[in-house]
Scaffold this motif. Structure first.
Motif, mmCIF file in Angstrom:
data_model
loop_
_atom_site.group_PDB
_atom_site.id
_atom_site.type_symbol
_atom_site.label_atom_id
_atom_site.label_comp_id
_atom_site.label_asym_id
_atom_site.label_seq_id
_atom_site.Cartn_x
_atom_site.Cartn_y
_atom_site.Cartn_z
ATOM 1 N N LYS A 149 0.837 -1.211 0.000
ATOM 2 C CA LYS A 149 0.000 0.000 0.000
ATOM 3 C C LYS A 149 0.869 1.258 0.000
ATOM 4 O O LYS A 149 0.569 2.244 -0.685
ATOM 5 C CB LYS A 149 -0.917 -0.007 1.223
ATOM 6 C CG LYS A 149 -2.015 -1.061 1.166
ATOM 7 C CD LYS A 149 -2.848 -1.060 2.443
ATOM 8 C CE LYS A 149 -3.908 -2.163 2.406
ATOM 9 N NZ LYS A 149 -4.679 -2.223 3.681
ATOM 10 N N TYR A 150 1.936 1.213 0.773
ATOM 11 C CA TYR A 150 2.855 2.350 0.848
ATOM 12 C C TYR A 150 3.502 2.612 -0.517
ATOM 13 O O TYR A 150 3.515 3.754 -1.007
ATOM 14 C CB TYR A 150 3.915 2.045 1.905
ATOM 15 C CG TYR A 150 4.916 3.143 2.154
ATOM 16 C CD1 TYR A 150 4.536 4.345 2.744
ATOM 17 C CD2 TYR A 150 6.260 2.973 1.825
ATOM 18 C CE1 TYR A 150 5.463 5.346 2.988
ATOM 19 C CE2 TYR A 150 7.193 3.966 2.070
ATOM 20 C CZ TYR A 150 6.784 5.150 2.654
ATOM 21 O OH TYR A 150 7.709 6.139 2.902
ATOM 22 N N ASP A 151 3.997 1.560 -1.145
ATOM 23 C CA ASP A 151 4.605 1.717 -2.466
ATOM 24 C C ASP A 151 3.601 2.209 -3.501
ATOM 25 O O ASP A 151 3.933 3.005 -4.385
ATOM 26 C CB ASP A 151 5.201 0.385 -2.932
ATOM 27 C CG ASP A 151 6.591 0.125 -2.354
ATOM 28 O OD1 ASP A 151 7.178 1.053 -1.786
ATOM 29 O OD2 ASP A 151 7.076 -1.012 -2.492
ATOM 30 N N ALA A 152 2.353 1.743 -3.400
ATOM 31 C CA ALA A 152 1.324 2.180 -4.347
ATOM 32 C C ALA A 152 1.090 3.691 -4.226
ATOM 33 O O ALA A 152 0.898 4.381 -5.241
ATOM 34 C CB ALA A 152 0.025 1.423 -4.096
ATOM 35 N N LYS A 153 1.114 4.198 -3.004
ATOM 36 C CA LYS A 153 0.942 5.642 -2.800
ATOM 37 C C LYS A 153 2.100 6.422 -3.428
ATOM 38 O O LYS A 153 1.895 7.469 -4.057
ATOM 39 C CB LYS A 153 0.849 5.956 -1.300
ATOM 40 C CG LYS A 153 -0.493 5.619 -0.658
ATOM 41 C CD LYS A 153 -0.464 5.954 0.821
ATOM 42 C CE LYS A 153 -1.860 5.844 1.442
ATOM 43 N NZ LYS A 153 -2.752 6.931 0.995
ATOM 44 N N ILE A 154 3.302 5.900 -3.275
ATOM 45 C CA ILE A 154 4.459 6.609 -3.817
ATOM 46 C C ILE A 154 4.488 6.530 -5.343
ATOM 47 O O ILE A 154 4.837 7.505 -6.015
ATOM 48 C CB ILE A 154 5.754 6.058 -3.185
ATOM 49 C CG1 ILE A 154 5.767 6.406 -1.693
ATOM 50 C CG2 ILE A 154 6.992 6.625 -3.878
ATOM 51 C CD1 ILE A 154 6.941 5.878 -0.922
ATOM 52 N N ARG A 155 4.096 5.396 -5.905
ATOM 53 C CA ARG A 155 3.997 5.305 -7.369
ATOM 54 C C ARG A 155 3.063 6.383 -7.912
ATOM 55 O O ARG A 155 3.377 7.088 -8.868
ATOM 56 C CB ARG A 155 3.466 3.934 -7.788
ATOM 57 C CG ARG A 155 4.452 2.800 -7.708
ATOM 58 C CD ARG A 155 3.907 1.535 -8.349
ATOM 59 N NE ARG A 155 4.562 0.351 -7.817
ATOM 60 C CZ ARG A 155 4.063 -0.421 -6.873
ATOM 61 N NH1 ARG A 155 2.869 -0.167 -6.361
ATOM 62 N NH2 ARG A 155 4.738 -1.466 -6.431
ATOM 63 N N ALA A 156 1.881 6.474 -7.306
ATOM 64 C CA ALA A 156 0.880 7.443 -7.757
ATOM 65 C C ALA A 156 1.386 8.870 -7.594
ATOM 66 O O ALA A 156 1.173 9.730 -8.467
ATOM 67 C CB ALA A 156 -0.421 7.238 -6.996
ATOM 68 N N LYS A 157 2.053 9.136 -6.483
ATOM 69 C CA LYS A 157 2.551 10.494 -6.223
ATOM 70 C C LYS A 157 3.666 10.852 -7.196
ATOM 71 O O LYS A 157 3.741 11.999 -7.664
ATOM 72 C CB LYS A 157 3.057 10.588 -4.784
ATOM 73 C CG LYS A 157 3.318 12.024 -4.339
ATOM 74 C CD LYS A 157 2.012 12.813 -4.292
ATOM 75 C CE LYS A 157 2.216 14.230 -3.808
ATOM 76 N NZ LYS A 157 0.951 14.994 -3.771
ATOM 77 N N ALA A 158 4.513 9.907 -7.519
ATOM 78 C CA ALA A 158 5.596 10.184 -8.464
ATOM 79 C C ALA A 158 5.044 10.555 -9.839
ATOM 80 O O ALA A 158 5.537 11.480 -10.494
ATOM 81 C CB ALA A 158 6.508 8.957 -8.578
ATOM 82 N N ILE A 159 4.000 9.844 -10.271
ATOM 83 C CA ILE A 159 3.361 10.152 -11.555
ATOM 84 C C ILE A 159 2.714 11.533 -11.503
ATOM 85 O O ILE A 159 2.830 12.341 -12.438
ATOM 86 C CB ILE A 159 2.319 9.074 -11.898
ATOM 87 C CG1 ILE A 159 3.011 7.736 -12.150
ATOM 88 C CG2 ILE A 159 1.486 9.483 -13.110
ATOM 89 C CD1 ILE A 159 2.065 6.561 -12.262
ATOM 90 N N GLU A 160 2.024 11.810 -10.408
ATOM 91 C CA GLU A 160 1.357 13.117 -10.240
ATOM 92 C C GLU A 160 2.370 14.254 -10.275
ATOM 93 O O GLU A 160 2.149 15.276 -10.947
ATOM 94 C CB GLU A 160 0.615 13.115 -8.906
ATOM 95 C CG GLU A 160 -0.045 14.446 -8.558
ATOM 96 C CD GLU A 160 -0.584 14.450 -7.129
ATOM 97 O OE1 GLU A 160 -0.445 15.497 -6.455
ATOM 98 O OE2 GLU A 160 -1.141 13.421 -6.691
ATOM 99 N N MET A 161 3.474 14.111 -9.579
ATOM 100 C CA MET A 161 4.487 15.173 -9.533
ATOM 101 C C MET A 161 5.156 15.362 -10.882
ATOM 102 O O MET A 161 5.456 16.493 -11.290
ATOM 103 C CB MET A 161 5.525 14.851 -8.460
ATOM 104 C CG MET A 161 4.983 14.908 -7.038
ATOM 105 S SD MET A 161 6.207 14.418 -5.788
ATOM 106 C CE MET A 161 7.336 15.828 -5.863
ATOM 107 N N ALA A 162 5.390 14.260 -11.615
ATOM 108 C CA ALA A 162 6.019 14.364 -12.933
ATOM 109 C C ALA A 162 5.122 15.106 -13.920
ATOM 110 O O ALA A 162 5.599 15.876 -14.763
ATOM 111 C CB ALA A 162 6.346 12.972 -13.464
ATOM 112 N N ALA A 163 3.798 14.900 -13.814
ATOM 113 C CA ALA A 163 2.851 15.534 -14.734
ATOM 114 C C ALA A 163 2.717 17.030 -14.483
ATOM 115 O O ALA A 163 2.248 17.772 -15.353
ATOM 116 C CB ALA A 163 1.486 14.863 -14.604
ATOM 117 N N ALA A 164 3.144 17.484 -13.312
ATOM 118 C CA ALA A 164 2.942 18.885 -12.932
ATOM 119 C C ALA A 164 4.113 19.789 -13.298
ATOM 120 O O ALA A 164 4.053 20.996 -13.071
ATOM 121 C CB ALA A 164 2.682 18.976 -11.429
ATOM 122 N N VAL A 165 5.190 19.207 -13.846
ATOM 123 C CA VAL A 165 6.380 20.003 -14.141
ATOM 124 C C VAL A 165 6.846 19.758 -15.576
ATOM 125 O O VAL A 165 6.476 18.771 -16.209
ATOM 126 C CB VAL A 165 7.534 19.668 -13.163
ATOM 127 C CG1 VAL A 165 7.147 20.020 -11.733
ATOM 128 C CG2 VAL A 165 7.926 18.199 -13.262
#
Length: 249
Positions: free
Chosen positions: A42-58
């Motif tokens: 679950k922890y890794d799934a949150k970080i995967r999603a956050k990494a994608i979100e942060m990459a899309a914002a820059v």
């Protein structure tokens, strides 16, 4: 999981604000901590999603990059139990650290900076944002044929499993034939010990091992040794290539 994730993101945010990027090494499924494996995922799934979100914002390389360790380690542990961890089933073995270090170095050396998530030393997910430099395409008169993979290869040093798509050679006769295909000529003989890698392997300036090719008849996986390299073959190569009576197998 939520509290730990929030603490992690607080640290990531501070680092990114300073202009640096973060490479996160994912969790690993230690046998001694099975009760926490579902939380790790679950922890890794949150970080995967956050990494994608942060990459899309820059419009710059991804600020948070993940090396996805858990799914690959999980498969290795099922195929070769105990290979990745020390006797406490918590800390990584020499082999486990060899993979961990190799994958971390690959992620850190990503000059193009488009990869968000790495898995088994390859980019599993890239950023699609605009603004990234695009490599200049090259033209060719036609498609380049895909080269056939070699029948036999020498694996990474200090590793006790074969590269993806290859398997351990099961007979001494097969080992002797395989060594010729990888340019080795020094046959040192056979052994039966848990202290060295199982089946066919190669030593070159390895402490406690004469330089050359060895075949370890031990039942089981044996033990990874610093510098020792497995010699591996494509599936069915040994069956299709090596002739002899059944006592050689």
């Amino acid at each position: 999981v939520d509290r730990t994730f929030q603490g992690f993101m607080n640290v990531v945010t501070k680092i990114v604000k300073k202009g640096a990027r973060v490479v996160y090494m994912g969790t690993k499924p230690e046998p001694a901590m099975k009760r926490l494996h579902s939380k790790y995922e679950k922890y890794d799934a949150k970080i995967r999603a956050k990494a994608i979100e942060m990459a899309a914002a820059v419009d710059t390389p991804p600020p948070l990059v993940m090396v996805d360790v858990y799914p690959v380690f999980d498969v290795i542990e099922q195929d070769d139990p105990g290979a990745l961890y020390q006797d406490d089933e918590l800390h990584l073995s020499e082999y486990g650290y060899a993979l961990w270090t190799k994958w971390a170095k690959t992620a850190l050396a990503d000059d193009f900076g488009s990869c968000i998530r790495w898995e088994e030393n390859s980019c599993a997910e890239e950023s699609n944002r605009e603004g990234l430099p695009t490599p200049t395409p090259t033209t060719s008169p036609g498609p380049t044929p895909t080269p056939e993979p070699p029948s036999v290869v020498i694996g990474d040093a200090s590793v006790n499993v074969c590269p993806t798509g290859y398997e351990k050679i099961q007979s001494e006769q097969g080992c002797k034939e395989a060594m010729k295909l990888v340019g080795k000529s020094d046959w040192e003989g056979s052994e039966d010990t848990n202290d060295w890698p199982s089946k066919c392997y190669f030593c070159d300036n390895v402490p406690g091992c004469l330089d050359g090719v060895w075949f370890n008849k031990v039942e089981g996986t044996g033990t990874a040794k610093s510098g020792a390299q497995p010699i591996c073959a494509l599936p069915m190569w040994e069956e299709n290539t090596i002739c002899g009576d059944d006592t050689d197998w």
